[in-house]
Design a protein around this motif. Structure first.
Motif, PDB file in Angstrom:
ATOM      1  N   ASP A   7       0.831  -1.207   0.000  1.00  0.00           N
ATOM      2  CA  ASP A   7       0.000   0.000   0.000  1.00  0.00           C
ATOM      3  C   ASP A   7       0.867   1.258   0.000  1.00  0.00           C
ATOM      4  O   ASP A   7       0.565   2.237  -0.701  1.00  0.00           O
ATOM      5  N   LEU A   8       1.947   1.249   0.791  1.00  0.00           N
ATOM      6  CA  LEU A   8       2.822   2.422   0.859  1.00  0.00           C
ATOM      7  C   LEU A   8       3.570   2.625  -0.457  1.00  0.00           C
ATOM      8  O   LEU A   8       3.780   3.768  -0.890  1.00  0.00           O
ATOM      9  N   ILE A   9       3.960   1.544  -1.103  1.00  0.00           N
ATOM     10  CA  ILE A   9       4.620   1.657  -2.404  1.00  0.00           C
ATOM     11  C   ILE A   9       3.663   2.263  -3.419  1.00  0.00           C
ATOM     12  O   ILE A   9       4.045   3.124  -4.226  1.00  0.00           O
ATOM     13  N   ALA A  10       2.395   1.845  -3.368  1.00  0.00           N
ATOM     14  CA  ALA A  10       1.400   2.416  -4.276  1.00  0.00           C
ATOM     15  C   ALA A  10       1.252   3.912  -4.038  1.00  0.00           C
ATOM     16  O   ALA A  10       1.151   4.714  -4.978  1.00  0.00           O
ATOM     17  N   ALA A  11       1.265   4.312  -2.769  1.00  0.00           N
ATOM     18  CA  ALA A  11       1.165   5.742  -2.448  1.00  0.00           C
ATOM     19  C   ALA A  11       2.403   6.494  -2.927  1.00  0.00           C
ATOM     20  O   ALA A  11       2.316   7.629  -3.400  1.00  0.00           O
ATOM     21  N   ASP A  28       4.328   5.634  -5.508  1.00  0.00           N
ATOM     22  CA  ASP A  28       4.438   5.636  -6.958  1.00  0.00           C
ATOM     23  C   ASP A  28       3.307   6.391  -7.645  1.00  0.00           C
ATOM     24  O   ASP A  28       3.415   6.718  -8.832  1.00  0.00           O
ATOM     25  N   ASP A  29       2.235   6.651  -6.909  1.00  0.00           N
ATOM     26  CA  ASP A  29       1.128   7.445  -7.451  1.00  0.00           C
ATOM     27  C   ASP A  29       1.553   8.912  -7.436  1.00  0.00           C
ATOM     28  O   ASP A  29       1.745   9.508  -6.376  1.00  0.00           O
ATOM     29  N   GLN A  30       1.708   9.524  -8.575  1.00  0.00           N
ATOM     30  CA  GLN A  30       2.206  10.895  -8.653  1.00  0.00           C
ATOM     31  C   GLN A  30       1.324  11.877  -7.882  1.00  0.00           C
ATOM     32  O   GLN A  30       1.806  12.873  -7.356  1.00  0.00           O
ATOM     33  N   GLU A  31       0.052  11.595  -7.822  1.00  0.00           N
ATOM     34  CA  GLU A  31      -0.854  12.496  -7.108  1.00  0.00           C
ATOM     35  C   GLU A  31      -0.866  12.177  -5.615  1.00  0.00           C
ATOM     36  O   GLU A  31      -0.918  13.070  -4.785  1.00  0.00           O
ATOM     37  N   GLU A  85      11.390   8.237  -2.094  1.00  0.00           N
ATOM     38  CA  GLU A  85      11.899   6.863  -1.997  1.00  0.00           C
ATOM     39  C   GLU A  85      12.575   6.634  -0.644  1.00  0.00           C
ATOM     40  O   GLU A  85      12.406   5.572  -0.030  1.00  0.00           O
ATOM     41  N   ASP A  86      13.342   7.619  -0.161  1.00  0.00           N
ATOM     42  CA  ASP A  86      13.965   7.481   1.154  1.00  0.00           C
ATOM     43  C   ASP A  86      12.912   7.413   2.257  1.00  0.00           C
ATOM     44  O   ASP A  86      13.062   6.647   3.220  1.00  0.00           O
ATOM     45  N   GLU A  87      11.866   8.212   2.137  1.00  0.00           N
ATOM     46  CA  GLU A  87      10.806   8.185   3.145  1.00  0.00           C
ATOM     47  C   GLU A  87      10.107   6.833   3.163  1.00  0.00           C
ATOM     48  O   GLU A  87       9.748   6.321   4.227  1.00  0.00           O
ATOM     49  N   LEU A  88       9.900   6.251   2.001  1.00  0.00           N
ATOM     50  CA  LEU A  88       9.276   4.937   1.909  1.00  0.00           C
ATOM     51  C   LEU A  88      10.125   3.886   2.624  1.00  0.00           C
ATOM     52  O   LEU A  88       9.626   3.117   3.461  1.00  0.00           O
TER      53      LEU A  88
END
Length: 399
Positions: free
Chosen positions: A206-210, A212-215, A224-227
Motif C-alpha cells: 500500500d505504501l509503495i502504491a502511495a 508511486d502514485d504521482q498524485e 523513496e527514502d521516506e518509503l
C-alpha cells in the motif's frame, strides 16, 4: 546542575531509584552522556508531558546546534522517518501510514494473533521451561509486524538479529552495528523492489502504491527514502517496543504474586493491567531526543536553543505527584495518563496494536501455564545496558 558520568551508570543499574533521587533534587538536570556531550534530562511528570507536546522542541536533527549532538548515524534511506521529522512532513507521512492502525484493522488482527500465541505456546509446552523472551515475547510481535508489512518468513530471523544489534550496540564491535545497518538497507531495498514487481495484500505494498502514485492520497506522496525509512521504522518500533512490553509485564507479574493471582481470578482486568504494566515498567525509558528551536524554559530551567533534551518517560510514570504510591504495581489502578507511549502529535502510532498484542499474549500465557514461575533468582536477570530501551536479555521460566 551538571551531573557527572556516574549518573548514567546509576540510572542503568537502578533506573527507578535513580530517577527518584533526580526528581527530588530538581526537575531538570544537565548530564554528560557516554559520548562526552551534555544533554538536559527532564524528570518530573508535568514538565515531561508538556514538553512532549511543545512544538518548540523539534525532532529534526537540523535544529541541533553544531557540535552539540552526535547521534547514531543512519543512511538517508533509513533516517527519513517519523522519529526525525516535524510538521508538515511528519503530518503528511503519519497520515499515510495511520490507515494501517485503524481500530477496524487492529481488531481484524486479534484472531490471527490469538492463533499465533497458541502455536508458540504449543511449541514451548513439552519442555516445561523456556527463555520466554526468545520463545514467545520476541517471536510474537516480530511475526505480527512482518505479516502486516508483508516480510517473507525466511527473512525474519536475520531482522531480529539486526534489530538487537541496533538496540544495544557493542562498543567493542562497532563494525557489527555498521554491518547491521548495511544489511537492513539492502534488505529493505530488495523487499521494496520485489513488492513493486508483485504487490501483495499488505501495508508495504500500500505504501509503495502511495509512493508511486504521482498524485498521492489527498496530494500526499512519499519520497523513496521516506518509503524505505518508514518500512524500517514500522518494523523496528513494532518489534522493539512490544517485545519489551510483554516480557516486562510477565516479569512484573512473576515478582508480584498478589497481582498475578488477581489477574488469574479476574481475566477481565487485562486491559487495565496492560496500562499499568506500561506505566510501571514501560519499554521506552526516554522519548526520542529533542532540540529547542529557541531558548525554552522547562521546569524553571532555561535550555538554550539547539541543545539536546531527553524526556524521561520512565521517571514521569513514577512521579508521586501524579500517581499514588507509584512504585507499587496495581492492576486496579484508576489513575490514568501514563506517558509510556508518548503524548501529543508524536504519540506512538502503533500503540493500539502493542496493547492488543500484549493483552493477547498475557491472556494466553496465563491460561495455558497455571504454574508459570521464574526459573532463576530474580537477581540473576539482566537488562539491556542502555537507557534507550528497558528490556531483558533473557527471561527463563518454568511451567
Amino acid at each position: 546542575m551538571t551531573a557527572p558520568d556516574p549518573t548514567l551508570k546509576a540510572l542503568i543499574a537502578d533506573p527507578y531509584g535513580g530517577y527518584t533521587r533526580l526528581r527530588a533534587a530538581a526537575p531538570v538536570h544537565r548530564v554528560v552522556g557516554p559520548d562526552g556531550l551534555p544533554f538536559w534530562l527532564v524528570t518530573r511528570y508535568p514538565d515531561v508531558r508538556q514538553a512532549l507536546a511543545d512544538p518548540r522542541l523539534a525532532l529534526d536533527k537540523a535544529h541541533a546546534a553544531p557540535g552539540n549532538y552526535r547521534g547514531f548515524a543512519l543512511p538517508p534511506a533509513l533516517d527519513a522517518n517519523l522519529l526525525n521529522m516535524d510538521p508538515p512532513d511528519h503530518t503528511r507521512i503519519r497520515r499515510l501510514v495511520s490507515r494501517a492502525f485503524t481500530p477496524r484493522r487492529i481488531a481484524a488482527l486479534r484472531a490471527p494473533i490469538e492463533k499465533l500465541a497458541e502455536q508458540l505456546l504449543d511449541a514451548m509446552a513439552p519442555s516445561g521451561r523456556a527463555d520466554l523472551l526468545a520463545a514467545y515475547a520476541g517471536p510474537l510481535p516480530i511475526t505480527v509486524i512482518c505479516d502486516l508489512l508483508g516480510v517473507p518468513e525466511d527473512d525474519r530471523h536475520d531482522f531480529r538479529a539486526w534489530t538487537d544489534s541496533l538496540i544495544t550496540p557493542d562498543p567493542e564491535r562497532p563494525e557489527a552495528t555498521r554491518a547491521a545497518v548495511k544489511a537492513m538497507l539492502g534488505f529493505f531495498g530488495g523487499l521494496i523492489e520485489r513488492k513493486r514487481a508483485e504487490p501483495g495484500d499488505d501495508l508495504l505494498s500500500d505504501l509503495i502504491a502511495a509512493r508511486d502514485d504521482q498524485e498521492g492520497e489527498g496530494g500526499d506522496r512519499l519520497s523513496e527514502d521516506e518509503l524505505t525509512s518508514l518500512a524500517f521504522l514500522i518494523l523496528f518500533a513494532g518489534y522493539e517496543n512490544t517485545v519489551h512490553l510483554i516480557a516486562n509485564a510477565v516479569l512484573a507479574l512473576l515478582t508480584h504474586p498478589e497481582q498475578l493471582a488477581a489477574l488469574r481470578a479476574e481475566p477481565e482486568l487485562i486491559e487495565d493491567a496492560v496500562e499499568e504494566f506500561a506505566r510501571f515498567d514501560g519499554p521506552a525509558p526516554l522519548a526520542i531526543r529533542r532540540f529547542p528551536r529557541e531558548d525554552v524554559t522547562i521546569g524553571g530551567v532555561t535550555v538554550p536553543a539547539g541543545e539536546t533534551v531527553l524526556l524521561a518517560l520512565g521517571s514521569a510514570n513514577r512521579d508521586p505527584e501524579q500517581f499514588t504510591d507509584p512504585d507499587r504495581l496495581d492492576l486496579r489502578r484508576r489513575e490514568s495518563g501514563h506517558l509510556a507511549l508518548g503524548h501529543g502529535i508524536h504519540y506512538c502510532l502503533g500503540a493500539p496494536l502493542a496493547r492488543m498484542e500484549t493483552a493477547v499474549a498475557l491472556t494466553a500465557l496465563l491460561r495455558r501455564f497455571p504454574a508459570l514461575a521464574l526459573d532463576v533468582p530474580v537477581e540473576r536477570l539482566r537488562h539491556r545496558p542502555t537507557l534507550r530501551a528497558r528490556g531483558l536479555l533473557e527471561l527463563p521460566v518454568r511451567f
